[in-house]
Design a protein around this motif. Structure first.
Motif, PDB file in Angstrom:
ATOM      1  N   TRP A 158       0.834  -1.200   0.000  1.00  0.00           N
ATOM      2  CA  TRP A 158       0.000   0.000   0.000  1.00  0.00           C
ATOM      3  C   TRP A 158       0.871   1.253   0.000  1.00  0.00           C
ATOM      4  O   TRP A 158       1.908   1.297   0.652  1.00  0.00           O
ATOM      5  N   SER A 159       0.418   2.255  -0.721  1.00  0.00           N
ATOM      6  CA  SER A 159       0.968   3.603  -0.569  1.00  0.00           C
ATOM      7  C   SER A 159       0.138   4.335   0.473  1.00  0.00           C
ATOM      8  O   SER A 159      -1.025   3.984   0.707  1.00  0.00           O
ATOM      9  N   VAL A 160       0.723   5.336   1.088  1.00  0.00           N
ATOM     10  CA  VAL A 160      -0.042   6.158   2.036  1.00  0.00           C
ATOM     11  C   VAL A 160      -0.425   7.493   1.417  1.00  0.00           C
ATOM     12  O   VAL A 160      -1.028   8.343   2.080  1.00  0.00           O
ATOM     13  N   ASP A 161      -0.079   7.693   0.147  1.00  0.00           N
ATOM     14  CA  ASP A 161      -0.405   8.928  -0.559  1.00  0.00           C
ATOM     15  C   ASP A 161      -0.933   8.560  -1.947  1.00  0.00           C
ATOM     16  O   ASP A 161      -0.507   7.571  -2.540  1.00  0.00           O
ATOM     17  N   ALA A 162      -1.829   9.387  -2.464  1.00  0.00           N
ATOM     18  CA  ALA A 162      -2.431   9.116  -3.766  1.00  0.00           C
ATOM     19  C   ALA A 162      -1.861   9.996  -4.868  1.00  0.00           C
ATOM     20  O   ALA A 162      -2.406  10.041  -5.969  1.00  0.00           O
ATOM     21  N   SER A 163      -0.775  10.708  -4.591  1.00  0.00           N
ATOM     22  CA  SER A 163      -0.125  11.521  -5.626  1.00  0.00           C
ATOM     23  C   SER A 163       1.385  11.429  -5.437  1.00  0.00           C
ATOM     24  O   SER A 163       1.884  11.069  -4.371  1.00  0.00           O
TER      25      SER A 163
ATOM     26  N   ASN B 182       7.590  10.837   1.461  1.00  0.00           N
ATOM     27  CA  ASN B 182       7.448   9.846   2.519  1.00  0.00           C
ATOM     28  C   ASN B 182       8.348   8.640   2.285  1.00  0.00           C
ATOM     29  O   ASN B 182       8.939   8.098   3.225  1.00  0.00           O
ATOM     30  N   MET B 183       8.445   8.231   1.027  1.00  0.00           N
ATOM     31  CA  MET B 183       9.228   7.040   0.692  1.00  0.00           C
ATOM     32  C   MET B 183      10.699   7.229   1.036  1.00  0.00           C
ATOM     33  O   MET B 183      11.323   6.374   1.673  1.00  0.00           O
ATOM     34  N   PHE B 184      11.279   8.358   0.636  1.00  0.00           N
ATOM     35  CA  PHE B 184      12.703   8.601   0.899  1.00  0.00           C
ATOM     36  C   PHE B 184      12.944   9.216   2.277  1.00  0.00           C
ATOM     37  O   PHE B 184      14.076   9.245   2.739  1.00  0.00           O
ATOM     38  N   GLY B 185      11.882   9.707   2.906  1.00  0.00           N
ATOM     39  CA  GLY B 185      12.021  10.340   4.218  1.00  0.00           C
ATOM     40  C   GLY B 185      11.621   9.452   5.375  1.00  0.00           C
ATOM     41  O   GLY B 185      11.327   9.958   6.465  1.00  0.00           O
ATOM     42  N   PHE B 186      11.556   8.124   5.153  1.00  0.00           N
ATOM     43  CA  PHE B 186      11.264   7.167   6.214  1.00  0.00           C
ATOM     44  C   PHE B 186       9.909   7.434   6.869  1.00  0.00           C
ATOM     45  O   PHE B 186       9.718   7.151   8.052  1.00  0.00           O
ATOM     46  N   GLY B 187       8.981   7.989   6.116  1.00  0.00           N
ATOM     47  CA  GLY B 187       7.646   8.237   6.646  1.00  0.00           C
ATOM     48  C   GLY B 187       7.545   9.475   7.510  1.00  0.00           C
ATOM     49  O   GLY B 187       6.459   9.781   8.008  1.00  0.00           O
TER      50      GLY B 187
ATOM     51  N   ASP C 190       5.660   4.167   2.760  1.00  0.00           N
ATOM     52  CA  ASP C 190       6.398   5.185   3.514  1.00  0.00           C
ATOM     53  C   ASP C 190       7.428   4.552   4.451  1.00  0.00           C
ATOM     54  O   ASP C 190       8.245   5.267   5.038  1.00  0.00           O
ATOM     55  N   TRP C 191       7.415   3.234   4.577  1.00  0.00           N
ATOM     56  CA  TRP C 191       8.456   2.518   5.317  1.00  0.00           C
ATOM     57  C   TRP C 191       9.448   1.861   4.368  1.00  0.00           C
ATOM     58  O   TRP C 191      10.334   1.104   4.807  1.00  0.00           O
ATOM     59  N   ALA C 192       9.329   2.110   3.078  1.00  0.00           N
ATOM     60  CA  ALA C 192      10.172   1.427   2.096  1.00  0.00           C
ATOM     61  C   ALA C 192      11.656   1.714   2.317  1.00  0.00           C
ATOM     62  O   ALA C 192      12.505   0.863   2.023  1.00  0.00           O
ATOM     63  N   ALA C 193      11.993   2.902   2.801  1.00  0.00           N
ATOM     64  CA  ALA C 193      13.405   3.245   2.995  1.00  0.00           C
ATOM     65  C   ALA C 193      14.066   2.342   4.034  1.00  0.00           C
ATOM     66  O   ALA C 193      15.271   2.064   3.955  1.00  0.00           O
TER      67      ALA C 193
ATOM     68  N   PRO D 245      -1.701   2.338   8.258  1.00  0.00           N
ATOM     69  CA  PRO D 245      -1.638   3.795   8.070  1.00  0.00           C
ATOM     70  C   PRO D 245      -3.026   4.413   8.141  1.00  0.00           C
ATOM     71  O   PRO D 245      -4.041   3.725   7.970  1.00  0.00           O
ATOM     72  N   HIS D 246      -3.062   5.717   8.375  1.00  0.00           N
ATOM     73  CA  HIS D 246      -4.333   6.448   8.394  1.00  0.00           C
ATOM     74  C   HIS D 246      -4.567   7.018   6.995  1.00  0.00           C
ATOM     75  O   HIS D 246      -3.986   8.033   6.613  1.00  0.00           O
ATOM     76  N   LEU D 247      -5.398   6.332   6.230  1.00  0.00           N
ATOM     77  CA  LEU D 247      -5.711   6.778   4.876  1.00  0.00           C
ATOM     78  C   LEU D 247      -7.014   7.565   4.884  1.00  0.00           C
ATOM     79  O   LEU D 247      -7.872   7.362   5.758  1.00  0.00           O
TER      80      LEU D 247
END
Length: 538
Positions: A263-268, A275-280, A494-497, A527-529
């Motif tokens: 899942w992504s936590v963002d739709a854009s 979030n991906m590179f910033g550890f959420g 957002d935890w991918a990093a 996550p809170h979507l």
């Protein structure tokens, strides 16, 4: 008397037209506030004017006054219908700030039907308002006492409303002026970011990152755009959109992990990448950037992209040691194909650096879909298959079904590109050493899954359902029981990093193994979507 009645009817007509469009774009409380702010222009029609020139001026002024409110309502209604977002939301502001003329043209080409409907509605309302404005009270009628009292009471009410900043800022002229300022501020914030990148590198060095594995290490991170895993046959979709990846899955066995519940936590795109590179936590005081940590640990970092995108380039791409852009036409909606990046990846794999992190940023299936694959190469065009039958059963329109066909064709070409990156990650360059490959999308896409529309969708689960796949050549990581567990557990981008740091074998102050999906210590947190998701393991 007839003239006075006609003037009051004109006031009522203008009020009702404005109310209709305002209701479509605002909630109940704001509808009332907007209509109070609109009253001065409306009641002017009920005041007698003798001079014909002044009468014509009033007609034009009232029409323009009403038009501002009607355009505001129509724009907001369109955004609510298309994106379930307000014009001053981060989703809309970042999308507009990151759009140029070419991308706007492609957007209009894709959504012209919906926009045409709104234009017809707005033109009709404007014409009706122009006719009503000409019916304002004329000469020969004196204002009665109650007439004067009523007008004064209305004006007093509107004066109180305009004196209140929360009310006053809703006026279309003030709101859209402030919106334009916010847009300009956002764009300005994306320029001159070298200082921010330097600060990120300083923070990364302070975290003391070290590589635990000796010897050569090559990691390829493939980030794509707008891919919904529900449309990948790798995930069970009815159309053969990923035949090459499925072949690799059979050949590589447990070395290739397909995360079934990603899942992504963002739709854009922009917030998703931050979030991906910033550890959420990209806005934290001590925020880390994954690429800065990799560089601080001794990796040579590449960023190669098919996105001609200033925000992504400044925030992420220029963080790398080597930045390459293959898309020479401005706008994410250009016709540049992702396959152009294959040669760039080959060159990076041949580089003699001992430790390499190569980020490949693809266009994926970012709308306009039929620009994401070679012209004429759509095997799903006018296909009468089970997918088409199911969409018809769910009442999807012909143009939404056509978008799905183009979308699936884009995914089939995407399968070719992604598979080539996997093959290069496995075999290109100097043999030996640790190698890993990670693939995921920034966000999903709605293409007739839950509603009769196509595009970004922050208000449906389709906007967040993404693919995520990992390959590693480390034999110790190919244990069947471990990989089966990883494949089924939910994963959030957002935890991918944290998972990337695991593939890089980097230890650093701030590591959280409970957020690393490859760790035995992984602990899922939903996550809170902005949408209701019944289950993250469906």
């Amino acid at each position: 008397m007839a003239h006075r009645t006609g003037a009051l009817a004109a006031c009522a007509a203008v009020f009702c037209i404005m109310l209709l469009l305002t209701v479509l774009g605002h909630d109940g409380k704001r509808v009332a506030q907007l209509m109070v702010l609109a009253l001065p222009g409306i009641v002017w029609l009920a005041w007698p004017i003798q001079n014909s020139m002044l009468h014509r001026f009033r007609t034009a002024a009232v029409w323009l006054w009403a038009l501002a409110f009607m355009i505001d309502g129509a724009l907001r209604a369109y955004l609510l219908d298309a994106y379930q977002a307000a014009p001053d939301s981060s989703v809309v502001l970042t999308a507009i700030a990151n759009t140029n003329d070419r991308e706007s043209t492609e957007y209009l080409h894709m959504h012209w039907r919906t926009l045409a409907v709104w234009c017809v509605v707005l033109c009709g309302a404007a014409a009706a308002t122009a006719w009503a404005a000409r019916q304002g009270l004329r000469a020969g009628l004196e204002a009665t006492r109650w007439h004067v009292v009523l007008v004064c009471a209305v004006l007093l009410l509107t004066m109180v409303a305009y004196a209140s900043k929360p009310w006053r800022r809703l006026h279309p002229v003030l709101f859209w002026s402030h919106w334009h300022t916010s847009l300009s501020t956002l764009r300005a914030g994306w320029t001159g970011q070298q200082a921010q990148r330097d600060a990120a590198l300083v923070r990364a060095r302070q975290a003391s990152p070290v590589v635990l594995r000796a010897g050569p290490s090559t990691i390829v991170l493939v980030i794509t755009d707008s891919i919904n895993r529900d449309n990948l046959s790798l995930y069970g979709y009815g159309r053969a959109t990923t035949p090459r990846l499925q072949t690799y899955q059979r050949q590589l066995g447990n070395q290739m992990v397909v995360m079934r519940n990603a899942w992504s936590v963002d739709a854009s795109t922009l917030p998703a990448l931050r979030n991906m590179f910033g550890f959420g936590a990209p806005d934290a005081v001590d925020a880390q950037h994954a690429l800065a940590l990799a560089r601080a640990a001794g990796y040579k970092v590449w960023w190669m992209s098919n996105h001609d995108d200033v925000a992504i380039e400044q925030q992420h791409g220029r963080m790398a040691d080597v930045f390459e852009m293959v898309n020479r036409v401005p706008g994410r909606a250009s016709a540049s194909l992702d396959g152009e990046l294959i040669d760039c990846l080959q060159e990076a794999m041949e580089d003699p650096a001992e430790r390499k992190l190569i980020v490949v940023h693809l266009m994926g299936a970012h709308p306009h879909y039929n620009l994401r694959f070679p012209a004429g190469d759509n095997p799903f065009d006018h296909t009468d298959d089970d997918v088409e039958a199911l969409m018809k059963k769910h009442g999807r329109s012909s143009w939404t079904r056509e978008f799905r066909q183009s979308y699936d064709a884009a995914l089939l070409y995407h399968d070719f590109v992604v598979s080539e990156t996997l093959q290069l990650a496995r075999t290109a360059g100097t043999p030996g050493g640790h190698r890993a490959w990670m693939y995921l999308s920034d966000h999903g896409q709605e293409v007739g899954h839950e509603s009769d529309r196509a595009g970004h969708s922050p208000a449906t689960a389709s906007g967040y359902r993404i693919p995520a796949v990992v390959w590693r050549n480390d034999p110790a990581s190919a244990a069947e029981s471990l990989n089966q567990a990883i494949q089924q557990q939910p994963f959030r981008s957002d935890w991918a990093a944290y998972m990337l740091m695991n593939l890089l074998d980097i230890q650093w102050a701030g590591a959280m193994p409970q957020r690393n999906a490859l760790s035995a210590d992984y602990r899922w947190q939903a996550p809170h979507l902005p949408v209701q998701v019944p289950s993250f393991t469906d």
